[in-house]
Design an enzyme around this catalytic site. Sequence first.
Site, short mmCIF file in Angstrom:
data_model
loop_
_atom_site.label_atom_id
_atom_site.label_comp_id
_atom_site.label_asym_id
_atom_site.label_seq_id
_atom_site.Cartn_x
_atom_site.Cartn_y
_atom_site.Cartn_z
N SER A 67 22.31 0.54 82.84
CA SER A 67 21.36 0.54 83.95
C SER A 67 21.98 0.57 85.34
O SER A 67 21.26 0.71 86.32
CB SER A 67 20.43 -0.67 83.85
OG SER A 67 19.49 -0.49 82.82
N LYS A 122 18.84 -5.38 93.75
CA LYS A 122 17.87 -5.08 92.69
C LYS A 122 16.90 -6.25 92.53
O LYS A 122 17.30 -7.41 92.60
CB LYS A 122 18.62 -4.80 91.38
CG LYS A 122 17.73 -4.30 90.24
CD LYS A 122 18.57 -3.98 89.01
CE LYS A 122 17.72 -3.47 87.85
NZ LYS A 122 18.54 -3.15 86.65
N SER A 154 17.92 1.29 84.69
CA SER A 154 16.79 0.68 85.38
C SER A 154 17.05 0.41 86.86
O SER A 154 16.12 0.10 87.61
CB SER A 154 16.43 -0.64 84.69
OG SER A 154 17.52 -1.56 84.74
#
Length: 485
Positions: free
Chosen positions: A178, A79, A154
């Site tokens: 997330s 990420k 996210s």
Amino acid sequence: MSIRYESVENLLTLIKDKKIKPSDVVKDVYDAIEETDPTIKSFLALDKENAIKKAQELDELQAKDQMDGKLFGIPMGIKDNIITNGLETTCASKMLEEFVPIYESTVMEKLHNENAVLIGKLNMDEFAMGGSTETSYFKKTVNPFDHKAVPGGSSGGSAAAVAAGLVPFSLGSDTGGSIRQPAAYCGVVGMKPTYGRVSRFGLVAFASSLDQIGPLTRNVKDNAIVLEAISGADVNDSTSASVDDVDFTSEIGKDIKGLKVALPKEYLGEGVADDVKEAVQNAVETLKSLGAVVEEVSLPNTKFGIPSYYVIASSEASSNLSRFDGIRYGYHSKEAHSLEELYKMSRSEGFGKEVKRRIFLGTFALSSGYYDAYYKKSQKVRTLIKNDFDKVFENYDVVVGPTAPTTAFNLGEEIDDPLTMYANDLLTTPVNLAGLPGISVPCGQSNGRPIGLQFIGKPFDEKTLYRVAYQYETQYNLHDVYEKL
């Protein structure tokens, strides 16, 4: 031989037995990305030159039978809010466009030491603020199961890349759901570890008392293997915990006969879609058939999770994001003619709409006239939520429920309705507020879109979560579905 949908565990065996070279694995991954990612849009940056070089070095070690490392030759996606030395880390924001760090995050150091191979950085909601990956400045990732749907957020890029078979595992971060929510939407396994289980050093801070890094994989055992590799105390993170037990795999196949599972009535109440309720109730029957004892309980303060979370997280974000001022690094407005203008214009132009919304909310909640009414009260509610869990865990081993109240919604459907978007975090935010571990595993599909089942555990008892999730996975999984996407 294509390894696109092979598990971490199987790849490790193939490499150890010299049936495939690490360089062949890496080539296969980049071929898959070239073929599929123009549609999925999960990657923001690729590290192809370094990955090929590292894989060739591992080939030489393989030839010498020097295959050290728990993840020897395994490709990974990371990420884009996790610092990677020498590779762009943008947090999917204009504010950090083209920012290249000069140090390494602790999780990346650990993964490099285990000889995993970094493939690239994955798309996300800007500064991890969002639940659909639509707030990214650069691109909108789509759900591999349905290209009209969001992948969640996210960590949407992290979930989508794993589901699409682009990497066997990825790392995400979880502040209020997330990792788990996109895992549910994309039909993969996502673990938010106990707060302090994994070092946050090198994770770009959103809400420091809530953030936690964790793995996303296509099966439960792979997830446990990766968490073993990244867990542990770190001198660079004072909130990381010294916990000796980081063995999550040796007892993963142990049965769950007699395991006491709590099903909170609030988790199947108002706001949870009927198709999700049905899938979870079917999963509960499966757990019973495996020998678990499932009983209904109450977590009465669940309904206060979203308001207290958004006050606390936004307050911490308003403080953490104050460092992005256009001076030392990040976006620098060219139109400013004074220091005050530089601050205002750099932040106004560099941050997106959702990030600015949360900074405003947090700054308001921390202001002298409202601190007690909002921030202080939210912290008291946080304690009540934690106490609810503590009380349940006096008599139960695991809590079960849906990961998200619905399946993935359509792209563009909720992006302009922040309150509806925030409501999707109903079942995940309490876990972060209480600092507990939680894992999402697939438990069904509705109109082709996956449904996630969440298991919540006692602090630092990820071992039990993996065990129950692994046993459930033997009865329901999407292993045969991925290749048809």
